[in-house]
Design a protein around this motif. Structure first.
Motif, PDB file in Angstrom:
ATOM      1  N   ILE A 187       0.857  -1.184   0.000  1.00 45.58           N
ATOM      2  CA  ILE A 187       0.000   0.000   0.000  1.00 45.58           C
ATOM      3  C   ILE A 187       0.893   1.233   0.000  1.00 45.58           C
ATOM      4  N   VAL A 188       0.515   2.222  -0.782  1.00 47.27           N
ATOM      5  CA  VAL A 188       1.176   3.525  -0.677  1.00 47.27           C
ATOM      6  C   VAL A 188       0.201   4.439   0.032  1.00 47.27           C
ATOM      7  N   MET A 189       0.702   5.139   1.040  1.00 42.03           N
ATOM      8  CA  MET A 189      -0.171   6.052   1.802  1.00 42.03           C
ATOM      9  C   MET A 189       0.609   7.295   2.210  1.00 42.03           C
ATOM     10  N   ALA A 190      -0.117   8.283   2.707  1.00 38.63           N
ATOM     11  CA  ALA A 190       0.542   9.498   3.170  1.00 38.63           C
ATOM     12  C   ALA A 190       1.444   9.187   4.356  1.00 38.63           C
ATOM     13  N   LEU A 191       2.529   9.921   4.442  1.00 43.09           N
ATOM     14  CA  LEU A 191       3.416   9.805   5.603  1.00 43.09           C
ATOM     15  C   LEU A 191       2.893  10.735   6.692  1.00 43.09           C
ATOM     16  N   ILE A 192       2.687  10.191   7.856  1.00 45.11           N
ATOM     17  CA  ILE A 192       2.247  11.013   8.979  1.00 45.11           C
ATOM     18  C   ILE A 192       3.485  11.385   9.789  1.00 45.11           C
ATOM     19  N   ASP A 193       3.727  12.654   9.885  1.00 45.31           N
ATOM     20  CA  ASP A 193       4.926  13.100  10.581  1.00 45.31           C
ATOM     21  C   ASP A 193       4.628  13.189  12.077  1.00 45.31           C
ATOM     22  N   ALA A 194       4.508  12.046  12.695  1.00 44.26           N
ATOM     23  CA  ALA A 194       4.160  11.990  14.115  1.00 44.26           C
ATOM     24  C   ALA A 194       4.586  10.651  14.684  1.00 44.26           C
ATOM     25  N   PRO A 195       5.078  10.647  15.913  1.00 47.93           N
ATOM     26  CA  PRO A 195       5.530   9.386  16.507  1.00 47.93           C
ATOM     27  C   PRO A 195       4.350   8.551  17.020  1.00 47.93           C
ATOM     28  N   PRO A 196       4.555   7.242  17.146  1.00 55.95           N
ATOM     29  CA  PRO A 196       3.525   6.425  17.779  1.00 55.95           C
ATOM     30  C   PRO A 196       3.380   6.798  19.256  1.00 55.95           C
ATOM     31  N   LEU A 197       2.202   6.600  19.788  1.00 54.58           N
ATOM     32  CA  LEU A 197       1.932   6.875  21.208  1.00 54.58           C
ATOM     33  C   LEU A 197       2.992   6.236  22.102  1.00 54.58           C
ATOM     34  N   ARG A 198       3.457   5.093  21.717  1.00 59.32           N
ATOM     35  CA  ARG A 198       4.478   4.359  22.445  1.00 59.32           C
ATOM     36  C   ARG A 198       5.693   5.233  22.790  1.00 59.32           C
ATOM     37  N   GLN A 199       5.994   6.195  21.906  1.00 56.35           N
ATOM     38  CA  GLN A 199       7.180   7.032  22.122  1.00 56.35           C
ATOM     39  C   GLN A 199       6.903   8.307  22.906  1.00 56.35           C
ATOM     40  N   ILE A 200       5.667   8.512  23.304  1.00 55.86           N
ATOM     41  CA  ILE A 200       5.327   9.735  24.027  1.00 55.86           C
ATOM     42  C   ILE A 200       5.513   9.474  25.524  1.00 55.86           C
ATOM     43  N   SER A 201       6.376  10.275  26.150  1.00 55.84           N
ATOM     44  CA  SER A 201       6.627   9.990  27.565  1.00 55.84           C
ATOM     45  C   SER A 201       5.713  10.762  28.506  1.00 55.84           C
ATOM     46  N   ALA A 202       5.232  11.911  28.047  1.00 58.57           N
ATOM     47  CA  ALA A 202       4.318  12.679  28.911  1.00 58.57           C
ATOM     48  C   ALA A 202       3.317  13.435  28.046  1.00 58.57           C
ATOM     49  N   VAL A 203       2.110  13.564  28.552  1.00 54.84           N
ATOM     50  CA  VAL A 203       1.101  14.368  27.845  1.00 54.84           C
ATOM     51  C   VAL A 203       0.529  15.391  28.818  1.00 54.84           C
ATOM     52  N   PRO A 204       0.215  16.602  28.309  1.00 51.79           N
ATOM     53  CA  PRO A 204      -0.287  17.633  29.211  1.00 51.79           C
ATOM     54  C   PRO A 204      -1.615  17.239  29.860  1.00 51.79           C
ATOM     55  N   ASP A 205      -2.452  16.520  29.108  1.00 55.23           N
ATOM     56  CA  ASP A 205      -3.781  16.202  29.628  1.00 55.23           C
ATOM     57  C   ASP A 205      -4.151  14.758  29.270  1.00 55.23           C
ATOM     58  N   PRO A 206      -3.659  13.800  30.078  1.00 54.44           N
ATOM     59  CA  PRO A 206      -3.915  12.393  29.753  1.00 54.44           C
ATOM     60  C   PRO A 206      -5.409  12.090  29.634  1.00 54.44           C
ATOM     61  N   ALA A 207      -6.215  12.698  30.482  1.00 53.31           N
ATOM     62  CA  ALA A 207      -7.654  12.406  30.457  1.00 53.31           C
ATOM     63  C   ALA A 207      -8.254  12.767  29.100  1.00 53.31           C
ATOM     64  N   ALA A 208      -7.801  13.886  28.541  1.00 54.64           N
ATOM     65  CA  ALA A 208      -8.350  14.324  27.249  1.00 54.64           C
ATOM     66  C   ALA A 208      -7.933  13.369  26.134  1.00 54.64           C
ATOM     67  N   LEU A 209      -6.662  12.967  26.126  1.00 57.64           N
ATOM     68  CA  LEU A 209      -6.192  12.051  25.083  1.00 57.64           C
ATOM     69  C   LEU A 209      -6.866  10.685  25.242  1.00 57.64           C
TER      70      LEU A 209
END
Ligand code: ADP
Ligand code: MG
Length: 398
Positions: A187-209
């Motif tokens: 499949i060819v698809m758009a490249l999303i310039d964003a890391p997987p959630l796995r690589q996120i160490s902190a989020v400002p508002d976990p409840a919202a995400l």
């Protein structure tokens, strides 16, 4: 089984015809008789031209012989299938050059490619049957029955299914990479310039995400679907910064969903198990990573089930079936995915169990040792296979 593009530009038009002939012959023969290759490739120069091409293709490992074959013939290798897919993408101007590999999963390779305007895209190459089947006895039996040819067939089905779902999900406004084209097992698809959630160490508002992610699971359910592998690897997180009127900087995190070969209908026999597993994955990850525990239990399958089709929501499970990915194809693919999952689980358990899984462990660690094995597991088999698969090449023009 890495993608090796070195020979891609050296192949002549005749070579491509012969390669396509081997592919066409593969539908009915695991080992395509040389005489049939001659006939199917319809080269003007006749047999000698075909033999020249055969030797070029064999040297590049795009086709191969089988040991102890009862007649003279060749089979398509995964390399050959890769080339055919790339050739088709490049002819349609979706892929001009192939860059680095950004991901290697148990069932796929993810490559960065560029189209002829220089726009970077993602090429996902499905590789079912790649993991070795040493652990579970019944899986080894399954593997014996499923030669390279049928793994290729299953990989095609996986790509076809994934592409069909990406199209209907995008049309329905779900956050997925824009699907561009499907050829064979790719499949060819758009490249999303964003890391997987796995690589996120902190989020400002976990409840919202958390609410956004559960919201996605529920919205899928309303459209009749369960992702089936909704985990921190398959959600990419886009970050954007905005400044409020008081000059305060706010970071918003927007999820993008990927990886759809295992999607199931809300009417699937095991729908509840898949639904609960997706929900559990999100909960478990949020607790482990962000120490976030939702105040409310659920969501529960029985409640989600009541919302299927509500407010005129289009049934996307039905839409995909209508697009040509039939129930029979779905069943075939599901059996293969099930075997792969069981094998992966058994391997993890053999390594010390899922519970002790380290946060930063690379899930694909044991991949390399297995890579070259499956190409040779299928020798000595030359009976015909009954594959009634249609050559299905979809393309999304917009
Ligand atoms: P697999 O079936 O092997 O898990 P995925 O589709 O989940 O394959 O892709 C594997 C990884 O490749 C993802 O976790 C992500 O990091 C990356 N990836 C896949 N598709 C894209 C994309 N369109 N844009 C950016 N990264 C992607
Ligand atoms: Mg994935």
């Amino acid at each position: 089984m890495l993608l090796d593009t070195r020979a891609l530009r050296h192949l002549a038009a005749e070579d491509w015809k012969v390669l396509a002939a081997v592919e066409a012959g593969t539908k009915n023969h695991e080992l395509v008789p040389t005489t049939l290759i001659e006939r199917l490739s319809r080269l003007k120069g006749g047999a000698s031209g075909v033999h020249r091409s055969i030797s070029t293709l064999a040297k590049a490992n795009l086709i191969g012989r089988m040991k102890e074959a009862k007649y003279d013939g060749y089979r398509l290798t995964y390399g050959g299938l890769d080339y055919l897919a790339l050739h088709s993408h490049s002819q349609r101007k979706h892929v001009y050059s192939v860059g680095s590999r950004i991901g290697v999963g148990k069932e796929s390779d993810i490559m960065i490619v560029a189209d002829d305007t220089g726009t970077q895209l993602v090429l996902k190459i499905h590789r079912l049957g790649r993991i070795s089947f040493r652990t579970v006895k019944s899986n080894r039996d399954y593997l014996k029955k499923n030669k390279t040819g049928s793994w290729m067939h299953l990989s095609r089905l996986a790509a076809m299914k994934e592409f069909a779902f990406m199209q209907v999900l995008e049309a329905e406004g779900f956050p997925v990479p824009h699907p561009i084209a499907n050829s064979r097992h790719t499949i060819v698809m758009a490249l999303i310039d964003a890391p997987p959630l796995r690589q996120i160490s902190a989020v400002p508002d976990p409840a919202a995400l958390y609410a956004d992610l559960i919201g996605l699971i529920l919205r899928l359910a309303q459209h009749g679907l369960i992702h089936g592998d909704f985990n921190e690897f398959n959600v990419l997180i886009k970050e954007s910064k905005t400044t409020t009127e008081d000059g305060e900087e706010v970071i918003t995190m927007t999820p993008v969903l990927i990886d759809f070969p295992q999607m199931v209908s809300m009417d699937h026999l095991n729908a509840e198990m898949y639904f609960d597993r997706d929900v559990h994955c999100v909960k478990h990850f949020f607790e482990r990573r962000f120490h976030f525990i939702p105040t409310r239990p659920g969501p529960f399958f029985k409640d989600a089930y009541k919302t299927v089709g509500r407010d005129g929501a289009r049934r996307l499970d039905a839409a995909v079936e209508a697009s040509g990915f039939t129930k029979k194809m779905a069943k075939e693919l599901e059996a293969a995915i099930h075997v792969q999952e069981a094998e992966a689980l058994a391997k993890r358990e053999a390594r010390g169990g899922a519970a002790s899984e380290d946060e930063d462990e690379d899930e694909d660690e044991d991949e390399d040792e297995d890579e070259d094995e499956d190409e040779d597991e299928d020798e000595d088999e030359d009976e015909d296979e009954d594959e009634d698969e249609d050559e299905n090449e979809n393309e999304n023009e917009n």
